[in-house]
Design a protein around this motif. Structure first.
Motif, short mmCIF file in Angstrom:
data_model
loop_
_atom_site.label_atom_id
_atom_site.label_comp_id
_atom_site.label_asym_id
_atom_site.label_seq_id
_atom_site.Cartn_x
_atom_site.Cartn_y
_atom_site.Cartn_z
N PRO A 1 0.82 -1.22 0.00
CA PRO A 1 0.00 0.00 0.00
C PRO A 1 0.85 1.27 0.00
CG PRO A 1 -0.04 -1.03 2.16
CD PRO A 1 0.72 -1.95 1.26
N LYS A 2 0.22 2.34 -0.47
CA LYS A 2 0.85 3.66 -0.47
C LYS A 2 0.00 4.58 0.39
CE LYS A 2 2.71 3.10 -5.05
NZ LYS A 2 2.54 3.31 -6.45
N ILE A 3 0.68 5.39 1.19
CA ILE A 3 -0.02 6.31 2.08
C ILE A 3 0.49 7.72 1.83
CG2 ILE A 3 -0.49 6.95 4.48
CD1 ILE A 3 -0.22 3.99 5.20
N ALA A 4 -0.44 8.65 1.70
CA ALA A 4 -0.10 10.07 1.58
C ALA A 4 -0.48 10.76 2.88
CB ALA A 4 -0.85 10.71 0.41
N ILE A 5 0.46 11.54 3.41
CA ILE A 5 0.18 12.38 4.57
C ILE A 5 0.08 13.81 4.06
CG2 ILE A 5 0.99 13.22 6.80
CD1 ILE A 5 2.63 10.62 7.07
N VAL A 6 -1.07 14.42 4.21
CA VAL A 6 -1.27 15.80 3.79
C VAL A 6 -1.31 16.65 5.06
CG1 VAL A 6 -2.73 17.43 2.54
CG2 VAL A 6 -2.58 15.04 1.77
N CYS B 1 4.15 9.55 12.42
CA CYS B 1 3.42 8.69 11.48
C CYS B 1 4.32 8.23 10.34
CB CYS B 1 2.20 9.43 10.92
SG CYS B 1 0.91 9.78 12.12
N LEU B 2 5.04 9.17 9.76
CA LEU B 2 5.94 8.85 8.65
C LEU B 2 6.97 7.81 9.07
CD1 LEU B 2 6.96 9.51 5.74
CD2 LEU B 2 8.41 11.25 6.80
N ASN B 3 7.64 8.03 10.19
CA ASN B 3 8.67 7.10 10.66
C ASN B 3 8.08 5.74 10.99
OD1 ASN B 3 10.69 9.05 10.39
ND2 ASN B 3 10.35 9.83 12.45
N TYR B 4 6.93 5.73 11.65
CA TYR B 4 6.27 4.47 12.01
C TYR B 4 5.96 3.65 10.75
CZ TYR B 4 2.95 1.25 14.17
OH TYR B 4 2.30 0.12 14.59
N LEU B 5 5.34 4.30 9.78
CA LEU B 5 4.93 3.60 8.56
C LEU B 5 6.13 3.16 7.72
CD1 LEU B 5 1.91 5.89 7.74
CD2 LEU B 5 1.78 3.50 8.52
N GLU C 1 4.49 9.18 1.69
CA GLU C 1 4.98 10.51 1.29
C GLU C 1 4.20 11.57 2.04
OE1 GLU C 1 6.00 11.24 -2.96
OE2 GLU C 1 4.87 9.37 -3.26
N VAL C 2 4.91 12.65 2.36
CA VAL C 2 4.28 13.78 3.05
C VAL C 2 4.14 14.93 2.07
CG1 VAL C 2 4.41 15.40 4.97
CG2 VAL C 2 5.29 13.07 5.24
N LEU C 3 2.98 15.52 2.05
CA LEU C 3 2.71 16.69 1.22
C LEU C 3 2.40 17.87 2.14
CD1 LEU C 3 1.95 18.16 -1.44
CD2 LEU C 3 -0.36 17.26 -1.12
N TYR C 4 3.11 18.95 1.92
CA TYR C 4 2.85 20.20 2.64
C TYR C 4 2.26 21.19 1.65
CZ TYR C 4 5.93 18.39 6.30
OH TYR C 4 6.49 17.63 7.28
N LEU D 1 -5.06 13.00 6.74
CA LEU D 1 -5.32 14.43 6.64
C LEU D 1 -5.01 15.05 8.00
CD1 LEU D 1 -8.62 14.52 4.54
CD2 LEU D 1 -6.30 15.06 3.78
N ALA D 2 -3.94 15.80 8.06
CA ALA D 2 -3.46 16.35 9.33
C ALA D 2 -3.61 17.86 9.32
CB ALA D 2 -1.99 15.97 9.53
N SER D 3 -4.04 18.39 10.47
CA SER D 3 -4.23 19.84 10.54
C SER D 3 -4.20 20.33 11.97
CB SER D 3 -5.58 20.22 9.92
OG SER D 3 -5.78 21.62 9.99
N PRO D 4 -3.69 21.55 12.15
CA PRO D 4 -3.95 22.22 13.42
C PRO D 4 -5.39 22.71 13.40
CG PRO D 4 -2.68 23.64 11.96
CD PRO D 4 -2.87 22.33 11.24
#
Length: 183
Positions: A2-7, A24-28, A36-39, A73-76
């Protein structure tokens, strides 16, 4: 695999939210999951504001989400909702851009009072984008993530087990066996 995107909808990479997304990135990745992380803050602001769907960097960012089997989907939390930066990016996704994807909400806020912002602010938008498989999200309080003087972040014990459990559930939903993965 699987592929996971972190936004990450943070307005600065020094945000405490980055401590959570880094975890999350390190764990996965330590379990062999392509992540991959997208900012969106790194995307051209004017192109986002003008909804320039033809901009190459925006097209690539949208394609990253399209390729993913799951999206974090990550957000403050600002004003009892997710960030405007995240909203601008979400608006660039196709009408059914989250269809057939596992979606894991990850929020951080100054107080536990905004715990329901995931349910009231984000989940309706996920549903509008075709997302039907929304996992149990994690809401953290700012005080649970410390910035380290040498750089990086330290997560307090209040959030680590919950984050780990949520990530294990995500892997199980994707057909991965987290118990067989390296620690």
């Amino acid at each position: 695999m699987p592929k996971i995107a972190i936004v990450s909808g943070c307005s600065a990479k020094s945000s405490r939210l980055t401590g959570l997304t880094d975890y999350c990135l390190n764990y996965l990745q330590s379990r062999g999951i392509e992540t991959e992380v997208l900012y969106p803050i790194d995307l051209p602001a004017e192109r986002l504001l003008r909804a320039d769907f033809a901009d190459p960097s925006i097209k690539e960012a949208v394609a990253l989400v399209e390729r993913a089997d799951a999206v974090i989907l990550a957000s403050p939390v600002y004003k009892a909702a997710y960030s405007g930066v995240l909203k601008l990016f979400i608006d660039m996704l196709p009408q059914k851009g989250l269809q057939n994807k596992k979606v894991f909400p990850l929020f951080i806020g100054g107080t536990i009072a905004h715990l329901l912002s995931i349910d009231y602010a984000l989940k309706p938008v996920i549903s509008a984008l075709g997302g039907t498989h929304i996992l149990q999200g994690v809401y953290a309080v700012d005080q649970w993530v410390n910035r380290l003087e040498a750089g990086g972040f330290e997560l307090k014990e209040e959030v680590v087990p919950r984050l780990r459990e949520a990530l294990q559930s995500l892997l199980q939903e994707l057909g991965e066996s987290p118990s067989l993965q390296p620690q």
